[in-house]
Design a protein around this motif. Structure first.
Motif, PDB file in Angstrom:
ATOM      1  N   ARG A  21       0.845  -1.210   0.000  1.00  0.00           N
ATOM      2  CA  ARG A  21       0.000   0.000   0.000  1.00  0.00           C
ATOM      3  C   ARG A  21       0.873   1.251   0.000  1.00  0.00           C
ATOM      4  O   ARG A  21       0.624   2.200  -0.737  1.00  0.00           O
ATOM      5  CB  ARG A  21      -0.930  -0.015   1.214  1.00  0.00           C
ATOM      6  N   VAL A  22       1.901   1.270   0.830  1.00  0.00           N
ATOM      7  CA  VAL A  22       2.809   2.425   0.887  1.00  0.00           C
ATOM      8  C   VAL A  22       3.531   2.571  -0.445  1.00  0.00           C
ATOM      9  O   VAL A  22       3.653   3.673  -0.985  1.00  0.00           O
ATOM     10  CB  VAL A  22       3.806   2.283   2.059  1.00  0.00           C
ATOM     11  N   TRP A  23       3.996   1.454  -1.008  1.00  0.00           N
ATOM     12  CA  TRP A  23       4.702   1.489  -2.293  1.00  0.00           C
ATOM     13  C   TRP A  23       3.808   2.035  -3.397  1.00  0.00           C
ATOM     14  O   TRP A  23       4.258   2.800  -4.255  1.00  0.00           O
ATOM     15  CB  TRP A  23       5.228   0.109  -2.666  1.00  0.00           C
ATOM     16  N   ALA A  24       2.544   1.646  -3.404  1.00  0.00           N
ATOM     17  CA  ALA A  24       1.626   2.122  -4.442  1.00  0.00           C
ATOM     18  C   ALA A  24       1.560   3.649  -4.452  1.00  0.00           C
ATOM     19  O   ALA A  24       1.556   4.278  -5.516  1.00  0.00           O
ATOM     20  CB  ALA A  24       0.236   1.521  -4.241  1.00  0.00           C
ATOM     21  N   LEU A  25       1.536   4.259  -3.285  1.00  0.00           N
ATOM     22  CA  LEU A  25       1.549   5.721  -3.204  1.00  0.00           C
ATOM     23  C   LEU A  25       2.906   6.289  -3.604  1.00  0.00           C
ATOM     24  O   LEU A  25       3.002   7.218  -4.403  1.00  0.00           O
ATOM     25  CB  LEU A  25       1.236   6.179  -1.778  1.00  0.00           C
ATOM     26  N   LEU A  26       3.946   5.724  -3.043  1.00  0.00           N
ATOM     27  CA  LEU A  26       5.293   6.251  -3.235  1.00  0.00           C
ATOM     28  C   LEU A  26       5.739   6.165  -4.686  1.00  0.00           C
ATOM     29  O   LEU A  26       6.392   7.082  -5.196  1.00  0.00           O
ATOM     30  CB  LEU A  26       6.262   5.472  -2.344  1.00  0.00           C
ATOM     31  N   SER A  27       5.398   5.088  -5.373  1.00  0.00           N
ATOM     32  CA  SER A  27       5.875   4.891  -6.738  1.00  0.00           C
ATOM     33  C   SER A  27       5.020   5.582  -7.790  1.00  0.00           C
ATOM     34  O   SER A  27       5.362   5.584  -8.967  1.00  0.00           O
ATOM     35  CB  SER A  27       5.970   3.387  -7.048  1.00  0.00           C
ATOM     36  N   ASP A  28       3.935   6.197  -7.379  1.00  0.00           N
ATOM     37  CA  ASP A  28       3.072   6.948  -8.301  1.00  0.00           C
ATOM     38  C   ASP A  28       3.659   8.348  -8.479  1.00  0.00           C
ATOM     39  O   ASP A  28       3.743   9.114  -7.514  1.00  0.00           O
ATOM     40  CB  ASP A  28       1.664   7.036  -7.720  1.00  0.00           C
ATOM     41  N   PRO A  29       4.078   8.708  -9.704  1.00  0.00           N
ATOM     42  CA  PRO A  29       4.680  10.028  -9.910  1.00  0.00           C
ATOM     43  C   PRO A  29       3.773  11.198  -9.511  1.00  0.00           C
ATOM     44  O   PRO A  29       4.266  12.297  -9.262  1.00  0.00           O
ATOM     45  CB  PRO A  29       4.963  10.056 -11.411  1.00  0.00           C
ATOM     46  N   ALA A  30       2.482  10.970  -9.390  1.00  0.00           N
ATOM     47  CA  ALA A  30       1.564  12.041  -8.991  1.00  0.00           C
ATOM     48  C   ALA A  30       1.604  12.315  -7.486  1.00  0.00           C
ATOM     49  O   ALA A  30       1.128  13.359  -7.031  1.00  0.00           O
ATOM     50  CB  ALA A  30       0.136  11.697  -9.406  1.00  0.00           C
ATOM     51  N   THR A  31       2.187  11.420  -6.695  1.00  0.00           N
ATOM     52  CA  THR A  31       2.187  11.573  -5.242  1.00  0.00           C
ATOM     53  C   THR A  31       3.061  12.721  -4.766  1.00  0.00           C
ATOM     54  O   THR A  31       2.643  13.529  -3.942  1.00  0.00           O
ATOM     55  CB  THR A  31       2.610  10.262  -4.549  1.00  0.00           C
ATOM     56  N   MET A  32       4.292  12.801  -5.228  1.00  0.00           N
ATOM     57  CA  MET A  32       5.230  13.780  -4.670  1.00  0.00           C
ATOM     58  C   MET A  32       4.764  15.228  -4.787  1.00  0.00           C
ATOM     59  O   MET A  32       4.913  15.981  -3.823  1.00  0.00           O
ATOM     60  CB  MET A  32       6.624  13.607  -5.260  1.00  0.00           C
ATOM     61  N   PRO A  33       4.165  15.660  -5.904  1.00  0.00           N
ATOM     62  CA  PRO A  33       3.679  17.046  -5.918  1.00  0.00           C
ATOM     63  C   PRO A  33       2.576  17.305  -4.885  1.00  0.00           C
ATOM     64  O   PRO A  33       2.407  18.426  -4.427  1.00  0.00           O
ATOM     65  CB  PRO A  33       3.153  17.230  -7.344  1.00  0.00           C
TER      66      PRO A  33
END
Length: 157
Positions: A21-33
């Motif tokens: 679950r954490v990886w799914a968020l972290l690896s999505d390029p849309a998360t960091m912005p």
């Protein structure tokens, strides 16, 4: 540049969610912005969509008050469920996210390292437009906690 500006720093948070679950968020390029107080957009320099790939380059668009600037980065590691890192060539920073599963929770650690110090232009830019390199490093260190808190909140939903 002072040692205070070139220092490495890290923080971590325990998240009540599994590493996938954490990886799914972290690896999505849309998360960091969304998660970063300074980064407001990412422009990928390849046609690839989906999670980042090793070697992929991207431009991070940053804002601090009235100052807006791009940074160019290259993905260094992508180990699903374990680690994501990139080298920001314009600043000299290597940003790494490490996931450590601990049963029902995941420890997420964010690290900034400056293995070669900051390039000359980055030093000039930081000193001239961002209130000094050491000051900006202090801000970034504080922002790491905010980024981790955002990821924790959204992973635990």
């Amino acid at each position: 540049m002072t040692d205070a500006a070139a220092r490495d720093f890290a923080d971590e948070v325990e998240i009540l969610a599994d590493a996938d679950r954490v990886w799914a968020l972290l690896s999505d390029p849309a998360t960091m912005p969304k998660a970063s107080p300074e980064l407001f957009s990412v422009t990928r320099l390849s046609r690839h969509r989906g999670p980042f790939r090793v070697g992929e380059r991207f431009v991070g668009w940053n804002r601090r008050k009235a100052v807006v600037w791009p940074t160019v980065s290259r993905i260094v590691t992508v180990e699903p469920g374990r680690e994501l890192s990139w080298h920001t060539t314009t600043s000299g920073a290597v940003w790494t996210y490490t996931l450590t599963p601990t049963g029902e929770t995941t420890i997420l650690r964010e690290t900034r390292q400056m293995p070669d110090g900051a390039p000359r232009f980055a030093t000039w830019f930081g000193n001239t437009l961002l209130g000094g390199m050491a000051n900006h490093a202090d801000e970034l260190e504080t922002q790491v906690s905010a980024t981790l808190a955002w990821i924790k909140e959204h992973a635990e939903r």
